[in-house]
Scaffold this active site. Structure first.
Site, mmCIF file in Angstrom:
data_model
loop_
_atom_site.group_PDB
_atom_site.id
_atom_site.type_symbol
_atom_site.label_atom_id
_atom_site.label_comp_id
_atom_site.label_asym_id
_atom_site.label_seq_id
_atom_site.Cartn_x
_atom_site.Cartn_y
_atom_site.Cartn_z
ATOM 1 N N GLU A 1 114.063 50.709 27.534
ATOM 2 C CA GLU A 1 113.190 51.056 27.819
ATOM 3 C C GLU A 1 113.308 52.150 29.190
ATOM 4 O OE1 GLU A 1 113.004 47.462 25.604
ATOM 5 O OE2 GLU A 1 114.789 48.502 26.993
ATOM 6 N N ASP B 1 114.126 43.663 28.570
ATOM 7 C CA ASP B 1 113.165 43.012 28.461
ATOM 8 C C ASP B 1 113.864 42.224 27.509
ATOM 9 O OD1 ASP B 1 111.317 44.017 27.459
ATOM 10 O OD2 ASP B 1 109.934 43.031 27.936
ATOM 11 N N GLY C 1 111.915 44.830 21.812
ATOM 12 C CA GLY C 1 111.451 43.473 21.267
ATOM 13 C C GLY C 1 112.031 42.900 19.509
ATOM 14 N N GLY D 1 108.558 46.472 20.946
ATOM 15 C CA GLY D 1 106.998 45.776 21.171
ATOM 16 C C GLY D 1 106.011 47.386 20.791
#
Length: 384
Positions: free
Chosen positions: A137, A145, A114, A65
């Site tokens: 992360e 996630d 992502g 992301g």
């Protein structure tokens, strides 16, 4: 359509390409919305029988992301916008996983965060000799996630725990062993694979066509390291994991029947080994322990609990909902803001975590973060 997404249909193949190579195809909210719209449009399009998903440039499929965009949301008081970003991204991840047509994802180069959310849930996941796959992360005071905990929780033994806590990077062999990829195709063969998918020569199914180009990537160093990784990372707490790593590294305990210390390998461009057997096992264990002591104690504690709980969840959607509860909490926390600042904005690589030690993280915090519904969930009860 976003300027950073290209979509075309030819010979029954819908081809989606991330077109932001200058940023390693990092996902903005605009790109997520555009991807979701195309997948939705092609779902019932009789002209599309399969989807190919790849990234522009030779450096990476998708680095994750857009962390700078997330930083703007998190520090600028735009919580609603941040949550909208994550809800729509997670819905896209699940839509790819449940897509009624084959989705062939080509993870050539860097595929992280992502990017795993897009490719990791596709029906056919291809890696190359250039693939570098990770859920990184914890390096920014965050937690895996985009369904990452679902994949990590299903990796063999405790490999997923190690990959999550240490943000380890996998090569092609490691990614296949850990369950993040299905086939290895050399990058030079990718254009020929795409041509074959369009021509649909016998054999005709996408999986059969991919198998024509599939090669053996070599042994997985991650698999070879599993005995001592399992022994050390099965400890009930992050503290316990570090203690076991130290004991194994110092020869104070028989933590595992490890690979002999003659295993060698070169560090990657960051100066860190790519995987556990890139240097002698005991030295790597010591480095892993050292690294854990530099990362956000809060992020580590929550990530450990998240991966272990994900193992017991019945579906990807349940894992995504659990991740959303965690992300909803992290958005307002110091460590995420500080981690992005130190790693991406100022790049001083010297984050100041709060609290600074594992001893200061309340034992009840991980469960509370993963269970408490601070905002509306990703899916309502009546949603499809």
């Amino acid at each position: 359509m976003s300027e950073h997404i290209s979509a075309s249909v030819a010979d029954g193949v819908g081809h989606l390409t991330l077109e932001r190579p200058q940023a390693l195809n990092a996902l903005s909210y605009e790109m997520i919305r555009a991807l979701a719209a195309v997948f939705d449009a092609w779902r019932h399009d009789p002209e599309v029988s399969m989807v190919v998903l790849d990234g522009a440039g030779e450096r990476g499929f998708c680095a994750g992301g857009d962390v700078r965009e997330l930083y703007m949301y998190a520090t600028g008081g735009h919580v609603a916008e941040a949550l909208r970003f994550f809800r729509d991204e997670y819905r896209l991840n699940a839509a790819i996983a449940r897509y009624p047509k084959p989705v062939v994802a080509i993870m050539d180069g860097i595929t992280m965060g992502g990017g795993i959310g897009l490719a990791g849930h596709a029906s056919i996941r291809i890696v190359t000799e250039r693939s570098r796959v990770a859920m990184p992360e914890t390096r920014i005071g965050f937690t895996p996630d985009v369904g990452g905990t679902w994949l990590l929780g299903r990796a063999p033994g405790e490999l997923g725990t190690h990959l999550a806590l240490n943000s380890r990077t996998m090569d092609a062999a490691d990614a296949m062993h850990a369950g993040f990829a299905d086939a290895f195709v050399p990058s030079a063969s990718i254009p020929h694979l795409l041509q074959a998918l369009e021509e649909r020569a016998d054999p005709g199914t996408p999986s059969e066509i991919v198998m024509l180009f599939d090669e053996t990537p070599g042994p997985s160093a991650l698999a070879a390291a599993r005995p001592w990784v399992d022994a050390c990372f099965s400890a009930p707490t992050v503290h316990g994991i570090i203690d076991r790593l130290r004991a194994f590294a110092e020869g104070r305990a028989d933590a595992a029947e490890a690979t002999p210390g003659s295993a060698t390998g070169s560090p990657d461009e960051t100066g860190e080994p790519r995987h556990p057997s890139a240097q002698p096992a005991q030295a790597y264990a010591a480095a892993a322990a050292d690294e854990l002591e530099t990362l956000s104690p809060t992020a580590l504690a929550i990530t450990l609990e998240a991966v272990r709980r994900a193992r017991t969840l019945p579906s990807l959607e349940d894992a995504l909902e659990q991740e959303f509860r965690a992300v909803s909490w992290f958005i307002g926390q110091h460590d995420l803001h500080e981690g992005i600042r130190a790693q991406v904005i100022d790049k001083d690589r010297s984050p100041k975590w709060d609290p600074p030690t594992l001893d200061d993280v309340p034992a009840s915090l991980p469960a509370r973060v993963l269970e408490e519904q601070l905002h509306d969930p990703v899916w309502t009860r009546d949603a499809d």
